[in-house]
Write a protein that holds these residues in place. Structure first.
Motif: not given
Length: 326
Positions: A192-196, A299-308, A223-224
């Motif tokens: 993810l685009l986060e430090e850790m 990069e893959l997008p964050l899907l707002g509807a969740g993952m199915d 990715v948001r």
């Protein structure tokens, strides 16, 4: 494109989701892909909305273009029974050992043996051919352990080959490492685009390279979108209460009087804008770190509807669009 695709990543980055989407993407145009799970979590079954996967290769999805995705949840004890039958012809004796608890005992006291069995089963699927001499699967995708354990997990056969100097165990371990350290294999890391997660990805890549294991790509997941342009982001960092209040008033959200709706909206709007601007800056810094790793990054997008299942197909389409499968 390497035939064995190993997908790892820090916990919470969505490595199982990426592995499943990659399997769908690679199974296009009539291909056959095997998706392998080695951690016993049944995460693949949940993603595809299927029942718990047994220890057998089962078709789990059809990809665009008619390709097929098969899935296998590898069980270390069952893999050991296969191993005993394959090299020592101990089919019935092996089943008797299982009833006595000897197999569970062996895989518990020797954790490295469990990893040998798991990687060996996946590599067997990579090498397997049908009666016509064609590979049974075009690609094998492994949903592997997290980044902190991936190098030791893949490299365990090297250790076993060194301990067992000759015989079937030595030969099997060498055959597995021949696959794992060849161009047939690529180890992808999800972040993810986060430090850790980014730091763990960088550390994992260094460890894989030191072990001589083939590093593939970095996949940035979830990715948001950026809702503000650069000028607006810079503005969000300053004090623009009065200007925002006037803009809200002109938009019809209450008058400019003190305590009106426009004024009450100013603080939360500025706070959200500042938070968004801070996140964008942090993501920009992490992208710079990933660029320094000198690996292809997707990069893959964050899907707002969740993952199915529909989301998996959408991610697979995105992977193909970015030419990850080439």
């Amino acid at each position: 494109m390497s035939r064995l695709q190993v997908v790892s990543g820090k916990g919470g980055t969505g490595k199982t989701t990426v592995a499943a989407a990659l399997a769908l993407a690679l199974a296009r145009e009539g291909g056959r892909t095997l998706l392998v799970e080695v951690e016993g979590r049944q995460g693949l079954a949940q993603l595809f909305g299927a029942e718990a996967l047994p220890y057998e290769e089962r078709k789990i999805a059809v990809a665009p273009g008619g390709g097929e995705v098969f899935a296998l949840a590898i069980d270390a004890e069952r893999a050991l029974l296969d191993y005993l039958q394959m090299f020592y012809k101990l089919g019935s004796a092996g089943r008797a050992l299982k009833k006595l608890g000897a197999i569970d005992f062996a895989t518990t006291i020797a954790p490295g043996l469990r990893d040998v069995l798991l990687t060996g089963k996946a590599c067997e699927a990579v090498r397997r051919k049908d009666k016509a001499g064609q590979y049974v699967y075009d690609h094998v995708i492994m949903d592997a352990p997290p980044t902190g354990r991936i190098t030791r997990f893949l490299n365990v056969n090297d250790e076993v080959a060194g301990l067992a100097r000759f015989g079937p165990i030595h030969n099997q371990a060498q055959a597995v490492m021949k696959v794992l350290k060849s161009p047939e294999t690529a180890v992808h890391l999800v972040t993810l685009l986060e430090e850790m997660p980014v730091q763990e990805t960088a550390d994992g890549i260094e460890e894989l390279r030191e072990a001589g294991l083939p590093v593939g790509r970095v996949v940035v997941n979830m990715v948001r979108p950026h809702h503000l342009d650069e000028d607006t982001l810079r503005t969000a960092a300053g004090d623009h209460r009065a200007g925002v209040a006037r803009a809200l008033s002109r938009a019809g959200l209450g008058g400019a009087r003190r305590g009106g709706l426009a004024e009450r909206l100013v603080e939360p709007l500025l706070a959200q804008a500042a938070e968004h601007a801070g996140r964008v800056e942090l993501e920009r810094e992490q992208r710079a770190v990933l660029t320094g790793l000198d690996l292809p990054t997707y990069e893959l997008p964050l899907l707002g509807a969740g993952m199915d299942l529909a989301g998996l197909y959408e991610l697979a389409k995105e992977l193909r669009k970015q030419s990850v499968t080439e």
